[in-house]
Motif scaffolding. Structure first.
Motif, PDB file in Angstrom:
ATOM      1  N   GLU A 199      51.894 -37.606  58.602  1.00 22.69           N
ATOM      2  CA  GLU A 199      52.446 -38.691  59.422  1.00 22.69           C
ATOM      3  C   GLU A 199      51.990 -40.071  58.966  1.00 22.69           C
ATOM      4  O   GLU A 199      52.746 -41.044  59.067  1.00 22.69           O
ATOM      5  CB  GLU A 199      52.056 -38.470  60.878  1.00 22.69           C
ATOM      6  N   ASN A 200      50.757 -40.169  58.442  1.00 27.08           N
ATOM      7  CA  ASN A 200      50.196 -41.480  58.123  1.00 27.08           C
ATOM      8  C   ASN A 200      50.045 -41.748  56.636  1.00 27.08           C
ATOM      9  O   ASN A 200      49.726 -42.866  56.239  1.00 27.08           O
ATOM     10  CB  ASN A 200      48.829 -41.630  58.799  1.00 27.08           C
ATOM     11  N   GLY A 201      50.230 -40.720  55.813  1.00 24.83           N
ATOM     12  CA  GLY A 201      50.091 -40.905  54.380  1.00 24.83           C
ATOM     13  C   GLY A 201      48.656 -40.786  53.912  1.00 24.83           C
ATOM     14  O   GLY A 201      47.736 -40.525  54.699  1.00 24.83           O
ATOM     15  N   PRO A 202      48.419 -40.984  52.611  1.00 22.28           N
ATOM     16  CA  PRO A 202      47.078 -40.814  52.041  1.00 22.28           C
ATOM     17  C   PRO A 202      46.095 -41.829  52.607  1.00 22.28           C
ATOM     18  O   PRO A 202      46.466 -42.925  53.019  1.00 22.28           O
ATOM     19  CB  PRO A 202      47.305 -41.031  50.549  1.00 22.28           C
ATOM     20  N   GLY A 203      44.823 -41.453  52.569  1.00 18.61           N
ATOM     21  CA  GLY A 203      43.765 -42.359  52.989  1.00 18.61           C
ATOM     22  C   GLY A 203      42.585 -41.597  53.544  1.00 18.61           C
ATOM     23  O   GLY A 203      42.704 -40.437  53.956  1.00 18.61           O
ATOM     24  N   PRO A 207      38.024 -39.150  50.421  1.00 22.16           N
ATOM     25  CA  PRO A 207      39.145 -39.349  49.484  1.00 22.16           C
ATOM     26  C   PRO A 207      40.445 -39.691  50.213  1.00 22.16           C
ATOM     27  O   PRO A 207      40.569 -39.525  51.436  1.00 22.16           O
ATOM     28  CB  PRO A 207      39.261 -37.997  48.769  1.00 22.16           C
ATOM     29  N   ASP A 208      41.429 -40.140  49.444  1.00 19.49           N
ATOM     30  CA  ASP A 208      42.768 -40.359  49.999  1.00 19.49           C
ATOM     31  C   ASP A 208      43.484 -39.042  50.270  1.00 19.49           C
ATOM     32  O   ASP A 208      44.215 -38.909  51.253  1.00 19.49           O
ATOM     33  CB  ASP A 208      43.616 -41.190  49.032  1.00 19.49           C
ATOM     34  N   THR A 209      43.279 -38.065  49.355  1.00 19.15           N
ATOM     35  CA  THR A 209      44.018 -36.797  49.442  1.00 19.15           C
ATOM     36  C   THR A 209      43.153 -35.673  48.901  1.00 19.15           C
ATOM     37  O   THR A 209      42.486 -35.823  47.870  1.00 19.15           O
ATOM     38  CB  THR A 209      45.325 -36.868  48.632  1.00 19.15           C
ATOM     39  N   VAL A 210      43.194 -34.540  49.599  1.00 22.22           N
ATOM     40  CA  VAL A 210      42.528 -33.316  49.148  1.00 22.22           C
ATOM     41  C   VAL A 210      43.583 -32.215  49.062  1.00 22.22           C
ATOM     42  O   VAL A 210      44.289 -31.943  50.044  1.00 22.22           O
ATOM     43  CB  VAL A 210      41.400 -32.886  50.100  1.00 22.22           C
ATOM     44  N   ALA A 221      40.050 -24.872  52.505  1.00 22.07           N
ATOM     45  CA  ALA A 221      41.456 -25.067  52.848  1.00 22.07           C
ATOM     46  C   ALA A 221      41.592 -25.810  54.177  1.00 22.07           C
ATOM     47  O   ALA A 221      42.445 -26.699  54.324  1.00 22.07           O
ATOM     48  CB  ALA A 221      42.165 -23.715  52.922  1.00 22.07           C
ATOM     49  N   ARG A 222      40.760 -25.493  55.132  1.00 24.50           N
ATOM     50  CA  ARG A 222      40.846 -26.131  56.448  1.00 24.50           C
ATOM     51  C   ARG A 222      40.424 -27.595  56.404  1.00 24.50           C
ATOM     52  O   ARG A 222      40.724 -28.350  57.334  1.00 24.50           O
ATOM     53  CB  ARG A 222      39.987 -25.356  57.454  1.00 24.50           C
ATOM     54  N   HIS A 223      39.723 -28.005  55.346  1.00 25.85           N
ATOM     55  CA  HIS A 223      39.323 -29.404  55.197  1.00 25.85           C
ATOM     56  C   HIS A 223      40.204 -30.147  54.193  1.00 25.85           C
ATOM     57  O   HIS A 223      39.840 -31.240  53.740  1.00 25.85           O
ATOM     58  CB  HIS A 223      37.854 -29.491  54.771  1.00 25.85           C
ATOM     59  N   ALA A 224      41.348 -29.576  53.847  1.00 25.48           N
ATOM     60  CA  ALA A 224      42.256 -30.195  52.885  1.00 25.48           C
ATOM     61  C   ALA A 224      43.388 -30.911  53.609  1.00 25.48           C
ATOM     62  O   ALA A 224      43.557 -30.810  54.824  1.00 25.48           O
ATOM     63  CB  ALA A 224      42.813 -29.138  51.940  1.00 25.48           C
ATOM     64  N   ASP A 225      44.191 -31.650  52.829  1.00 26.90           N
ATOM     65  CA  ASP A 225      45.424 -32.272  53.329  1.00 26.90           C
ATOM     66  C   ASP A 225      46.642 -31.433  52.984  1.00 26.90           C
ATOM     67  O   ASP A 225      47.574 -31.326  53.776  1.00 26.90           O
ATOM     68  CB  ASP A 225      45.584 -33.669  52.733  1.00 26.90           C
ATOM     69  N   ILE A 226      46.635 -30.881  51.773  1.00 30.84           N
ATOM     70  CA  ILE A 226      47.758 -30.058  51.299  1.00 30.84           C
ATOM     71  C   ILE A 226      47.198 -28.710  50.883  1.00 30.84           C
ATOM     72  O   ILE A 226      46.294 -28.640  50.036  1.00 30.84           O
ATOM     73  CB  ILE A 226      48.482 -30.736  50.114  1.00 30.84           C
ATOM     74  N   VAL A 227      47.704 -27.644  51.485  1.00 29.82           N
ATOM     75  CA  VAL A 227      47.246 -26.287  51.179  1.00 29.82           C
ATOM     76  C   VAL A 227      48.440 -25.503  50.658  1.00 29.82           C
ATOM     77  O   VAL A 227      49.431 -25.320  51.363  1.00 29.82           O
ATOM     78  CB  VAL A 227      46.650 -25.601  52.425  1.00 29.82           C
ATOM     79  N   LEU A 228      48.321 -25.044  49.404  1.00 29.31           N
ATOM     80  CA  LEU A 228      49.411 -24.313  48.763  1.00 29.31           C
ATOM     81  C   LEU A 228      49.016 -22.848  48.645  1.00 29.31           C
ATOM     82  O   LEU A 228      47.952 -22.525  48.090  1.00 29.31           O
ATOM     83  CB  LEU A 228      49.703 -24.904  47.386  1.00 29.31           C
ATOM     84  N   VAL A 243      60.514 -31.522  56.637  1.00 28.92           N
ATOM     85  CA  VAL A 243      59.851 -32.538  57.455  1.00 28.92           C
ATOM     86  C   VAL A 243      60.306 -33.918  56.983  1.00 28.92           C
ATOM     87  O   VAL A 243      60.231 -34.226  55.782  1.00 28.92           O
ATOM     88  CB  VAL A 243      58.320 -32.412  57.326  1.00 28.92           C
ATOM     89  N   PRO A 244      60.800 -34.773  57.864  1.00 30.81           N
ATOM     90  CA  PRO A 244      61.259 -36.099  57.452  1.00 30.81           C
ATOM     91  C   PRO A 244      60.131 -36.885  56.793  1.00 30.81           C
ATOM     92  O   PRO A 244      58.984 -36.805  57.195  1.00 30.81           O
ATOM     93  CB  PRO A 244      61.698 -36.746  58.775  1.00 30.81           C
ATOM     94  N   ARG A 245      60.501 -37.665  55.785  1.00 27.62           N
ATOM     95  CA  ARG A 245      59.517 -38.517  55.126  1.00 27.62           C
ATOM     96  C   ARG A 245      59.348 -39.823  55.889  1.00 27.62           C
ATOM     97  O   ARG A 245      60.263 -40.300  56.492  1.00 27.62           O
ATOM     98  CB  ARG A 245      59.947 -38.811  53.688  1.00 27.62           C
TER      99      ARG A 245
END
Length: 748
Positions: free
Chosen positions: A60-64, A428-431, A442-449, A746-748
């Protein structure tokens, strides 16, 4: 049944009609690992990551930077959508901040397969887009890896070309085992062990063992061992007192020291006040026993061994260096069955007789970025960008990390002071994490693949000194929407315009054939695959470490500046590090407490892998990791076997299930690593792990300024019975409720 392998052994497997995994050990294996019992949880456990997931705050808020990491909910997102977003974020970071702002974290333990080796896949991909900040050395022996080149010139020889077990069996009369030879660890080697020979060698060893450890079971019960129940982290003091006795009684080999070593006289002068009475007060070993052991060592063919665990402590360089000095004083380095060993009982391939061959592997390419960190300094990297630190004679700086990309590793297992690591992961901005399971990382990440397991793909498998290369057949279909790391990175490479450089136009199966054919021509790949693998030529059954050097030190010098064993190193002395001076010294631990916790390797799993497996869960008490206590320490605290206890210090606390055992010396507690970190949010009593992860207690400090190695083997703690309401263990369930429908875009 189809063949495959794992870090703890080769096996065949199939999924039966009821969906259950059936496993049979490799027929050539005389001692299959009990860890095979965990494999059933690899396929369909509730903790499997079913679909790509993005943390809501990042979505929702982007990297950061975001202190909600590890606490926020996740939203499942279609593959194309998440890959588009990730490719854009990688491009933003590398173009706006430079590739050194990407940390390519991966510890390499995800799979025994050599192509689907997550670390190689990640590093190859990042190298094709301009590079990354890397990590160096390992949590296992990162301290020794930096020290040994200064002392004996070569890490590889000591760790990978140790005296073999048949040589020890034939010639060694006495093994002085600092840290023991713990059998639980010898089932494991990176890449796998097809034939577990070490357990048999230990059982058949006919000499005597001096077990120097706080834990009596650090050698198998079948071994003729005398237990010296030393206080933890005092091994160096004992070694110096043994050396003092050798000098005082004229039992040291002056001729060997003069010909093969440099810097001994300075070391000897430092021993003047390090007599057995001095050491007895530090170690808890009676002075008379120290004198008797020194005499016995001088009278017999003696192998001085030091486990890797001893260098995973504050000032961890010292027991390794002192052990080498002690072995040099006996004059037996290079003799069959004598000298020095490092890692017997720490890994399955130390002392093995298998061949030392380079096996097929995925090329990682060249990293254009020169920045790196010692692997155990990840929290410092994230918390202190731009700050300087010492490392092996250099002054380096931590780069400003904006994106952390982790595939095939779990720092919330390996690292220390996990509450501090949680704070570091907010920066970090992104994990980004590739994971088969919802681990704490994984639970402390932003993107989990969602990544496949080794059972869900094809590969080539073989370990260091392994006797076989295994054709790893696919046993089961991927769970949910899981994809191979290779497929994920290939899709990202296409979006970033580097598809050709990453894939070279090959599918995963074509890569296997290409790697195999580049390694050997016979048998043909199809024949090898149909056979399920091939047996490699035998290695040297009899080998002695540093035998050539002993035979002629001028023709076969060591790779040290002097070409000799450097009992005193002018190079290290020149660095001016007070926590690692130029020769072995006694440095007392800076942290003390009521109990000394040993956070060693578990016997029910490899690190934290498959903690949800049957074997791992069967070893728990009240659903928590078991902590062993000496009965006297337990009685003083009103604790009995089966009680849930709170283990605590000023860094945090965890709950564990108590087991009373007189195989520990009083004042020592033992809580193995690997229980999946399960923080209880906003706990009234302060940070608490409900599941029993000891790394909420260990200090995030380096072993020294020389190596910056992991010092997480010990911690000062206290223990009390926990009588409050028991928090639920949530680590072994998914953070995402089951969903029937595939998520919408999900809408960007």
């Amino acid at each position: 049944m189809k063949p495959t392998t794992s870090h703890w052994g080769a096996f065949s497997a199939e999924v039966d009609a009821e969906g259950r995994l059936r496993v049979e050990p490799h027929p050539a294996d005389p001692a299959p690992s009990p860890l095979l019992g965990n494999l059933g949880a690899a396929l369909d456990h509730p903790t499997r990551v079913a679909r790509p997931a993005v943390r809501r705050g990042w979505l929702e808020n982007g990297p950061g930077p975001d202190d909600r990491r590890g606490r926020d909910e996740f939203v499942e997102v279609p593959w194309d959508d998440v890959l588009d977003r990730l490719a854009a974020e990688l491009d933003r970071v590398r173009t706006g901040h430079g590739n050194q702002a990407i940390f390519g974290g991966s510890y390499g333990w995800a799979s025994a397969g050599r192509f689907h080796h997550a670390q190689s896949q990640l590093h190859r991909f990042l190298n094709t887009i301009g590079g990354f900040t890397a990590s160096r050395n390992s949590y296992s022996n990162g301290t020794s890896s930096v020290l040994l080149p200064h002392v004996v010139g070569d890490t590889h020889a000591v760790l990978r070309q140790a005296s073999t077990w048949p040589t020890i069996a034939e010639h060694t009369e006495l093994i002085v085992a600092f840290g023991g030879v713990p059998e639980k660890n010898v089932f494991v080697t990176p890449g796998g062990v097809t034939v577990h020979g070490t357990p048999g060698h230990l059982t058949r060893f006919g000499g005597r063992v001096a077990l120097i450890s706080p834990l009596r079971d650090d050698v198998p019960s079948t071994v003729d061992a005398r237990w010296y129940p030393i206080r933890p982290a005092t091994d160096t003091a004992l070694m110096l007192a043994l050396a003092h006795t050798l000098v005082a009684e004229g039992l040291h080999d002056r001729g060997f020291l003069d010909r093969y070593c440099v810097g001994y006289p300075e070391f000897e002068r430092s021993l003047l006040d390090k007599d057995p009475e001095w050491a007895a007060g530090i170690t808890g070993i009676p002075a008379a026993d120290i004198v008797a052991l020194a005499r016995e060592m001088a009278a017999h063919r003696t192998l001085v061994t030091v486990t890797w665990s001893l260098q995973r402590t504050e000032f961890g360089e010292q027991p390794v260096w002192a052990g080498i000095a002690l072995a040099a004083m006996l004059g037996q380095i290079g003799l069959p069955g004598g000298g020095f060993g490092h890692g017997y009982g720490s890994m399955g391939d130390v002392g093995d007789t298998g061949p030392e061959l380079r096996i097929p592997h995925l090329p990682q390419g060249v990293n254009p970025v020169g920045e790196f960190i010692p692997v155990a300094r990840i929290a410092d990297l994230l918390l202190h960008p731009g700050e300087s630190y010492d490392y092996d004679g250099e002054v380096r700086r931590y780069p400003d990390t904006r994106l952390v990309y982790w595939a095939g590793g779990n720092p919330f297992h390996h690292h220390q002071d996990l509450n501090r690591l949680r704070r570091a992961f907010t920066r970090p901005d992104t994990v980004v994490v590739h994971e088969p399971h919802w681990t704490a990382t994984a639970r402390h990440a932003d993107i989990v693949l969602p990544a496949t397991t080794a059972l869900e793909r094809e590969d080539l498998g073989s370990g260091r000194r392994d006797t076989h290369v295994v054709a790893m057949h696919r046993i089961a279909s991927p769970a949910g929407e899981a994809r191979d790391d290779y497929a994920i990175f290939a899709a990202l490479a296409a979006r970033l315009g580097v598809s050709g450089a990453f894939t070279e136009g090959r599918s995963a199966r074509q890569w296997l054939e290409h790697l195999y054919r580049g390694w050997r021509s016979e048998p043909a790949f199809d024949e090898f695959w149909a056979a399920g693998g091939l047996r490699l030529p035998p290695g040297r059954e009899h080998h002695t470490l540093f035998a050539d050097f002993r035979a002629d030190p001028d023709a076969h010098p060591l790779k040290t500046p002097s070409g000799r064993i450097e009992i005193t190193s002018a190079t290290v002395a020149g660095f001016g590090y007070p926590d690692c001076p130029g020769h072995p010294v006694w440095l007392a631990p800076t942290e003390t407490g009521p109990l000394r916790l040993i956070a060693n390797q578990p016997h029910t799993r490899l690190h934290s892998q498959l903690d949800a497996g049957d074997t791992s869960r069967a070893g728990k008490v009240a659903g928590r990791e078991r902590i062993r206590l000496n009965p006297a320490d337990a009685a003083a605290r009103g604790i009995t076997t089966g009680d849930v206890v709170r283990v605590f210090n000023n860094r945090g606390a965890c709950l564990a299930g108590a087991v009373l055992d007189d195989a520990l010396r009083p004042g020592v507690a033992q809580l193995p690593t690997g229980a999946w970190f399960d923080p209880v949010e906003d706990h009234a009593g302060g940070p608490l792990c409900a599941h029993g992860n000891p790394n909420v207690l260990t200090a995030d400090i380096p072993s020294s300024r020389l190596s910056q190695g992991c010092a997480g083997q010990h911690a000062a703690v206290d223990v009390e019975r926990f009588d409050g309401p028991l928090p639920e263990v949530r680590a072994l369930r998914s953070p995402i409720p089951p969903q029937v429908d595939r998520p919408a875009t999900v809408p960007r």
